[in-house]
Design a protein around this motif. Structure first.
Motif, short mmCIF file in Angstrom:
data_model
loop_
_atom_site.label_atom_id
_atom_site.label_comp_id
_atom_site.label_asym_id
_atom_site.label_seq_id
_atom_site.Cartn_x
_atom_site.Cartn_y
_atom_site.Cartn_z
N LEU A 187 0.83 -1.21 0.00
CA LEU A 187 0.00 0.00 0.00
C LEU A 187 0.86 1.26 0.00
O LEU A 187 0.53 2.26 -0.65
CB LEU A 187 -0.93 0.00 1.22
N ALA A 188 1.97 1.21 0.74
CA ALA A 188 2.87 2.36 0.77
C ALA A 188 3.44 2.64 -0.62
O ALA A 188 3.52 3.79 -1.06
CB ALA A 188 4.01 2.09 1.76
N ILE A 189 3.81 1.58 -1.32
CA ILE A 189 4.34 1.75 -2.68
C ILE A 189 3.28 2.35 -3.59
O ILE A 189 3.55 3.24 -4.40
CB ILE A 189 4.83 0.39 -3.22
N ALA A 190 2.03 1.85 -3.44
CA ALA A 190 0.94 2.39 -4.26
C ALA A 190 0.72 3.87 -3.97
O ALA A 190 0.55 4.68 -4.88
CB ALA A 190 -0.33 1.59 -4.00
N GLY A 191 0.72 4.22 -2.67
CA GLY A 191 0.51 5.62 -2.30
C GLY A 191 1.62 6.52 -2.80
O GLY A 191 1.39 7.62 -3.32
N LEU A 192 2.86 6.07 -2.64
CA LEU A 192 4.00 6.85 -3.13
C LEU A 192 3.98 6.98 -4.65
O LEU A 192 4.29 8.03 -5.21
CB LEU A 192 5.30 6.20 -2.67
N GLY A 193 3.60 5.88 -5.33
CA GLY A 193 3.53 5.92 -6.79
C GLY A 193 2.49 6.90 -7.29
O GLY A 193 2.74 7.66 -8.24
N LEU A 194 1.32 6.90 -6.66
CA LEU A 194 0.26 7.85 -7.06
C LEU A 194 0.69 9.28 -6.78
O LEU A 194 0.40 10.19 -7.58
CB LEU A 194 -1.02 7.52 -6.29
N GLY A 195 1.37 9.49 -5.67
CA GLY A 195 1.85 10.83 -5.36
C GLY A 195 2.87 11.31 -6.36
O GLY A 195 2.87 12.48 -6.77
N LEU A 196 3.75 10.42 -6.80
CA LEU A 196 4.78 10.77 -7.77
C LEU A 196 4.18 11.06 -9.14
O LEU A 196 4.56 12.03 -9.80
CB LEU A 196 5.80 9.63 -7.87
N PHE A 241 0.84 11.69 -10.00
CA PHE A 241 -0.25 12.67 -10.11
C PHE A 241 -0.15 13.81 -9.10
O PHE A 241 -1.06 14.64 -9.01
CB PHE A 241 -1.60 11.96 -9.92
N ASP A 242 0.95 13.84 -8.35
CA ASP A 242 1.15 14.87 -7.35
C ASP A 242 0.03 14.86 -6.29
O ASP A 242 -0.38 15.91 -5.81
CB ASP A 242 1.24 16.26 -8.00
N TRP A 243 -0.45 13.68 -5.97
CA TRP A 243 -1.46 13.52 -4.92
C TRP A 243 -0.74 13.36 -3.58
O TRP A 243 -0.40 12.25 -3.16
CB TRP A 243 -2.34 12.30 -5.18
N VAL A 244 -0.50 14.44 -2.91
CA VAL A 244 0.24 14.40 -1.65
C VAL A 244 -0.49 13.57 -0.60
O VAL A 244 0.12 12.89 0.23
CB VAL A 244 0.47 15.84 -1.13
N TRP A 245 -1.82 13.57 -0.68
CA TRP A 245 -2.62 12.86 0.32
C TRP A 245 -2.60 11.33 0.12
O TRP A 245 -2.97 10.58 1.01
CB TRP A 245 -4.08 13.33 0.23
N ALA A 246 -2.15 10.86 -1.05
CA ALA A 246 -2.19 9.42 -1.33
C ALA A 246 -1.29 8.63 -0.38
O ALA A 246 -1.63 7.52 0.04
CB ALA A 246 -1.77 9.16 -2.78
N ASP A 247 -0.15 9.21 -0.03
CA ASP A 247 0.78 8.53 0.89
C ASP A 247 0.12 8.31 2.25
O ASP A 247 0.20 7.22 2.83
CB ASP A 247 2.04 9.38 1.03
N SER A 248 -0.55 9.34 2.77
CA SER A 248 -1.22 9.22 4.07
C SER A 248 -2.42 8.29 4.00
O SER A 248 -2.70 7.55 4.95
CB SER A 248 -1.67 10.62 4.55
N LEU A 249 -3.14 8.34 2.87
CA LEU A 249 -4.29 7.45 2.71
C LEU A 249 -3.85 5.99 2.70
O LEU A 249 -4.55 5.12 3.24
CB LEU A 249 -5.04 7.80 1.42
N ALA A 250 -2.68 5.73 2.10
CA ALA A 250 -2.15 4.36 2.10
C ALA A 250 -1.86 3.90 3.52
O ALA A 250 -2.14 2.76 3.90
CB ALA A 250 -0.89 4.29 1.26
N GLY A 251 -1.31 4.80 4.34
CA GLY A 251 -1.06 4.47 5.74
C GLY A 251 -2.34 4.18 6.49
O GLY A 251 -2.41 3.25 7.31
#
Length: 305
Positions: A187-196, A198-208
């Motif tokens: 999930l962390a990889i998915a969140g970081l990938g989406l942030g990278l 699409f610039d979705w800063v919130w994706a990393d926290s949502l993955a957590g």
């Protein structure tokens, strides 16, 4: 009519000679648990340092959860060691086979606490997003996932007998911790990938946050399974039915039957048999011979009125 004094003494002597109810793979599982604990210590340090350097909540969450894993693995390995050390200690009336279940329950509580901690911090980051160094965080998260998968493989259940549905729950608890961490890493990889991308800063926290929900579910499952053993809930309706059938095969009546788990692959039963012409306790015990997983039996006989 109860069993005679010599019969009762024979039962007690036999019990004292065989009170070791450890799992068949106890020593092997202990060694595997210590090895994985050492690997997790190294991974924990890398994730926490990387999370702080790259400002990644997902990596910090992974690190916090890995810290819970280290504690859980030490508890699990310690339970194996103590159970083996005191296996013949007469102070333990039914052996030390349940130490692993006690460790598993404690580890479930640790898993629940770590889920709450991750959820709180992830929620805070959702409300107050912070920039993440994706280029540095992604490779570290990927490495963490690989290490988690290796540890999951190292602690995989190797032997599981058909009569022992839950197997070694101490090992299962440690394995579940690591499997949960592998999912959180993904999930962390998915969140970081989406942030990278699409610039979705919130994706990393949502993955957590998603990882925290999943860990809470794992914790509840583990607490339910280990708690059932610690509370002596009947572990096998099938084995109970077979005991009842065998002991009532010649017209006897089973007045009482208690079945509980002593350790991985081991069960104990206390039965009270009523008959017009009661046979010796040993005869009733012989009827139960060969039942898989039935390691200790106490029989009381009564005269039907």
């Amino acid at each position: 009519m109860t069993a005679s004094a010599p019969e009762r003494q024979g039962q007690m002597d036999g019990f004292r000679a065989d009170r070791v109810y450890l799992g068949a793979d106890h020593a092997h599982n202990e060694r595997r648990t210590w090895i994985v604990a050492g690997i997790c210590v190294l991974t924990l340090a890398a994730q926490l340092v990387g999370g702080l350097i790259f400002n990644s909540m997902a990596l910090i969450a992974n690190g916090l959860h890995m810290g819970a894993h280290v504690a859980a693995l030490v508890v699990a390995a310690g339970a194996y060691r103590l159970a083996r050390k005191f296996a013949d200690d007469p102070r333990f009336s039914f052996g030390t086979g349940k130490l692993g279940y006690l460790a598993g329950f404690a580890n479930a509580a640790v898993l629940a606490v770590s889920a709450v901690m991750i959820a709180i911090e992830s929620g805070h980051r959702l409300l107050e997003p912070a920039p993440v160094a994706y280029d540095g965080a992604l490779p570290l998260a990927g490495a963490a996932l690989v290490i988690n998968l290796i540890c999951v493989w190292l602690l995989r259940p190797i032997h599981k007998h058909a009569h022992d549905r839950d197997g070694d729950l101490n090992l299962s608890a440690a394995h579940l911790h690591l499997a949960g961490d592998a999912v959180v890493s993904a999930l962390a990889i998915a969140g970081l990938g989406l942030g990278l991308l699409f610039d979705w800063v919130w994706a990393d926290s949502l993955a957590g946050l998603a990882g925290a929900v999943l860990l809470a579910h794992f914790a509840w499952r583990l607490m339910s399974r280990t708690g059932a053993v610690l509370l002596d809930i009947n572990p096998s309706p099938e084995l109970t039915a077979e005991i009842r059938t065998r002991l009532q095969s010649e017209g006897e009546r089973l007045l009482d039957l208690h079945l509980w788990r002593l350790g991985p692959g081991h069960h104990a039963a206390i039965v009270v048999v009523e008959s017009a012409i009661p046979q010796s306790a040993e005869i009733y015990r012989a009827r139960l011979a060969g039942l898989p997983g039935l390691s200790h039996v106490t029989v009381e006989t009564r005269q039907a009125r």
